[in-house]
Design a protein around this motif. Structure first.
Motif, mmCIF file in Angstrom:
data_model
loop_
_atom_site.group_PDB
_atom_site.id
_atom_site.type_symbol
_atom_site.label_atom_id
_atom_site.label_comp_id
_atom_site.label_asym_id
_atom_site.label_seq_id
_atom_site.Cartn_x
_atom_site.Cartn_y
_atom_site.Cartn_z
ATOM 1 N N ASP A 119 -51.202 82.391 64.249
ATOM 2 C CA ASP A 119 -50.110 83.216 63.267
ATOM 3 C C ASP A 119 -48.781 83.550 63.481
ATOM 4 O O ASP A 119 -47.852 83.979 62.932
ATOM 5 C CB ASP A 119 -50.660 83.528 61.831
ATOM 6 N N TYR A 120 -48.651 83.980 65.306
ATOM 7 C CA TYR A 120 -47.803 84.410 65.048
ATOM 8 C C TYR A 120 -46.723 83.485 65.680
ATOM 9 O O TYR A 120 -47.266 82.322 66.426
ATOM 10 C CB TYR A 120 -48.100 85.170 66.999
ATOM 11 N N LEU A 121 -45.386 83.224 65.695
ATOM 12 C CA LEU A 121 -44.213 82.407 66.543
ATOM 13 C C LEU A 121 -43.257 83.033 67.731
ATOM 14 O O LEU A 121 -43.257 84.161 67.565
ATOM 15 C CB LEU A 121 -43.586 82.005 65.962
ATOM 16 N N VAL A 122 -43.925 82.254 69.040
ATOM 17 C CA VAL A 122 -42.955 82.731 70.233
ATOM 18 C C VAL A 122 -41.667 81.458 70.498
ATOM 19 O O VAL A 122 -42.133 80.060 70.350
ATOM 20 C CB VAL A 122 -43.479 82.413 71.340
ATOM 21 N N ILE A 123 -40.210 81.981 69.840
ATOM 22 C CA ILE A 123 -39.410 80.738 70.049
ATOM 23 C C ILE A 123 -38.801 81.545 71.640
ATOM 24 O O ILE A 123 -38.597 82.680 72.215
ATOM 25 C CB ILE A 123 -38.119 81.059 69.070
ATOM 26 N N SER A 124 -38.558 79.755 72.056
ATOM 27 C CA SER A 124 -37.779 80.217 73.508
ATOM 28 C C SER A 124 -36.401 79.410 73.367
ATOM 29 O O SER A 124 -36.314 78.278 72.875
ATOM 30 C CB SER A 124 -38.299 79.998 75.132
ATOM 31 N N TRP A 125 -35.542 80.191 73.750
ATOM 32 C CA TRP A 125 -34.049 79.906 73.535
ATOM 33 C C TRP A 125 -33.605 79.491 75.027
ATOM 34 O O TRP A 125 -33.085 80.325 75.941
ATOM 35 C CB TRP A 125 -32.804 80.929 73.029
ATOM 36 N N TYR A 126 -32.856 78.196 75.491
ATOM 37 C CA TYR A 126 -33.037 77.853 76.702
ATOM 38 C C TYR A 126 -31.350 78.165 77.028
ATOM 39 O O TYR A 126 -30.936 77.536 78.454
ATOM 40 C CB TYR A 126 -32.775 77.046 77.094
ATOM 41 N N ASN A 127 -30.038 78.375 76.089
ATOM 42 C CA ASN A 127 -29.375 78.261 76.146
ATOM 43 C C ASN A 127 -27.780 78.875 75.422
ATOM 44 O O ASN A 127 -28.872 78.594 74.855
ATOM 45 C CB ASN A 127 -28.301 76.702 76.539
ATOM 46 N N GLN A 128 -27.328 79.903 75.883
ATOM 47 C CA GLN A 128 -26.262 80.811 74.955
ATOM 48 C C GLN A 128 -25.941 79.924 74.034
ATOM 49 O O GLN A 128 -25.662 80.208 72.686
ATOM 50 C CB GLN A 128 -25.295 81.053 75.560
ATOM 51 N N THR A 129 -25.568 78.616 73.498
ATOM 52 C CA THR A 129 -24.610 77.652 72.258
ATOM 53 C C THR A 129 -26.161 78.594 71.521
ATOM 54 O O THR A 129 -25.819 78.553 70.501
ATOM 55 C CB THR A 129 -24.547 76.550 73.093
ATOM 56 N N ILE A 130 -27.510 77.254 71.299
ATOM 57 C CA ILE A 130 -28.635 77.343 70.863
ATOM 58 C C ILE A 130 -28.732 78.976 70.419
ATOM 59 O O ILE A 130 -28.741 79.419 69.457
ATOM 60 C CB ILE A 130 -29.528 76.460 71.164
ATOM 61 N N TYR A 131 -28.569 79.648 71.146
ATOM 62 C CA TYR A 131 -28.358 80.928 71.119
ATOM 63 C C TYR A 131 -27.510 81.954 69.270
ATOM 64 O O TYR A 131 -28.056 82.476 68.811
ATOM 65 C CB TYR A 131 -28.544 82.087 71.796
ATOM 66 N N HIS A 132 -26.382 81.277 69.625
ATOM 67 C CA HIS A 132 -25.192 81.299 68.953
ATOM 68 C C HIS A 132 -25.951 81.029 67.571
ATOM 69 O O HIS A 132 -25.756 82.110 66.118
ATOM 70 C CB HIS A 132 -24.440 80.734 69.146
ATOM 71 N N PHE A 133 -26.636 80.519 66.813
ATOM 72 C CA PHE A 133 -26.931 79.614 65.598
ATOM 73 C C PHE A 133 -28.534 80.317 65.280
ATOM 74 O O PHE A 133 -29.473 80.025 64.656
ATOM 75 C CB PHE A 133 -27.426 77.687 66.033
ATOM 76 N N LYS A 134 -29.146 81.451 66.255
ATOM 77 C CA LYS A 134 -30.014 81.761 65.898
ATOM 78 C C LYS A 134 -30.499 82.280 64.693
ATOM 79 O O LYS A 134 -31.377 81.840 64.249
ATOM 80 C CB LYS A 134 -30.352 83.225 67.068
ATOM 81 N N LYS A 135 -29.575 83.109 64.031
ATOM 82 C CA LYS A 135 -29.971 83.194 62.842
ATOM 83 C C LYS A 135 -30.742 82.184 61.632
ATOM 84 O O LYS A 135 -30.712 82.055 60.792
ATOM 85 C CB LYS A 135 -28.412 84.167 61.998
ATOM 86 N N MET A 136 -29.610 81.266 61.837
ATOM 87 C CA MET A 136 -30.017 79.483 61.056
ATOM 88 C C MET A 136 -31.045 79.018 61.391
ATOM 89 O O MET A 136 -31.721 79.026 60.357
ATOM 90 C CB MET A 136 -28.384 79.032 61.207
ATOM 91 N N ILE A 137 -31.273 78.743 62.606
ATOM 92 C CA ILE A 137 -32.831 78.512 63.256
ATOM 93 C C ILE A 137 -33.934 79.110 62.797
ATOM 94 O O ILE A 137 -34.832 78.595 61.850
ATOM 95 C CB ILE A 137 -32.672 78.533 64.467
#
Length: 391
Positions: free
Chosen positions: A120-138
């Motif tokens: 029931d806990y989630l771990v998100i891994s971001w692999y580049n700066q661009t996708i991280y930029h869209f973090k809030k929406m994702i």
């Protein structure tokens, strides 16, 4: 969409063949500054090929995420996450396993990020700066689809001034968080650097160990990390296990894994030592093992030397044969995306031939069902080969 990125003929061909990974050499122009927005990939006639983004990461320079010209918005991500969760219903209904990959990057239709589920806990891994930029929406999309998440922690796996691990949403669990996999308990820590204490992509291999593959055997687990393979082997009836890792933390972490399963520590040796030094020590002491598990990092460096899977795996095999029982098994594993299964087999079997032993490849594993891969070779990075060996 304003930014158009023209691709070379080879880049166009790769997209048309279904490869979602963009390499720097696929781009017609030099990119001085990566745009933090969605882009259109076009051919030399400026004809639309795909929508995606550019973002530097270990295995490429960007990703194709759609070829239908739809908007990449919150609804797009909602649908992606819904499809991924639907595919994993069997995992949610399995009470013996409470940790698995929920969203596997390009294998689930969007490269550059993954989501793991831990009870029931989630771990998100971001692999580049661009996708991280869209973090809030994702993150908002993910929570809309998966509202029962008790909390979310993120792992930043690209060069950044941010902390590599930080809590994003909800409550932190009491630690260690105990998860189950194939009926075995594992202690995990969701907010300790990049690692959590277990590599979820090895679940099928650990399952084989819990099923009794190591029953009655003396097992040596090299590059043992927190000893998950050792615990699975002990749970499946191994006579004794020896876990070797150079990291000082591995001692307490491995002890903890045995303790949460009430497995007696008396039959388990946990040693902090360089792998190759341990091979020398074991030869001197005339120790031998029925089953040796080799799962090194793709690349590692200590004060004295470096280790690279591509260059040094054969040596690992040769050293293992020296301390293997007359009839034994080696489980050879690598997560090196840049090493093909063919080259991996060649390295192992070349070393076995040099040692003049009889060998048979009896089982092999790639990524498990919750880690779907895209159909380009680097995506299906895990390779695990079981060799039965007679000296």
């Amino acid at each position: 969409m304003s930014v158009k990125i023209e691709l070379t003929n080879y880049g166009v061909k790769r997209i048309r063949q279904g490869n979602p990974l963009i390499q720097e050499e696929d781009l017609k122009q030099t990119i001085k500054q990566i745009p933090l927005e969605w882009v259109e990939f076009v051919d030399n006639k400026q004809k639309y090929l795909a929508t995606g983004y550019l973002g530097k990461q270990n295995k490429g320079f960007g990703w194709v995420v759609d070829q239908t010209q739809r908007s990449i918005d919150q609804m797009f991500f909602k649908q992606l996450f819904q499809q991924a969760i639907q595919k994993r219903q069997a995992f949610f209904s399995d009470e013996t396993t409470t940790a698995f990959r929920l969203f596997n990057g390009e294998g689930d239709g969007f490269g550059g990020m993954t989501v793991d589920y831990y009870a029931d806990y989630l771990v998100i891994s971001w692999y580049n700066q661009t996708i991280y930029h869209f973090k809030k929406m994702i993150v908002a999309s993910l929570l809309e689809v998966f509202p029962k998440a008790k909390g979310i922690v993120e792992k930043i796996r690209f060069k950044s001034e941010s902390k590599e691990s930080q809590w994003l949403v909800g409550e932190k669990p009491q630690e260690p968080l105990i998860i189950k996999e194939n009926g075995v308990s594992y202690a995990v820590y969701l907010d300790e650097g990049y690692m959590t204490g277990i590599f979820l992509d090895q679940k099928d291999v650990r399952r084989r160990l819990t099923e009794g593959l190591a029953a009655g055997n003396k097992v040596l687990n090299m590059f043992s990390y927190t000893g998950a393979f050792s615990v699975a082997a002990a749970y499946g009836g191994a006579l004794e296990t020896t876990s070797i890792d150079l990291a000082q933390r591995s001692l307490a972490k491995t002890q903890e894994q045995f303790e949460v399963n009430a497995l007696p520590l008396a039959q388990q040796k946990i040693i902090v030592m360089d792998t190759f030094e341990y091979f020398r020590y074991a030869r001197r002491k005339k120790l031998n093992y029925d089953l040796i598990i080799l799962d090194p990092p793709s690349f590692a460096r200590n004060k004295k030397k470096t280790f690279s899977v591509a260059k040094d795996y054969g040596r690992l095999i040769e050293e293992s044969v020296e301390i293997l029982a007359e009839e034994g098994m080696i489980i050879a594993s690598t997560n090196a995306a840049n090493l093909s299964i063919k080259k991996f087999r060649h390295a192992i079997e070349g070393a076995l031939q040099d040692k003049q032993v009889t060998y048979q490849l009896v089982e092999s594993y790639r990524l498990p069902a919750d880690f779907p891969a895209s159909d380009f070779e680097e995506s299906n990075y895990l390779k695990v080969l079981f060799y039965r060996i007679k000296k």
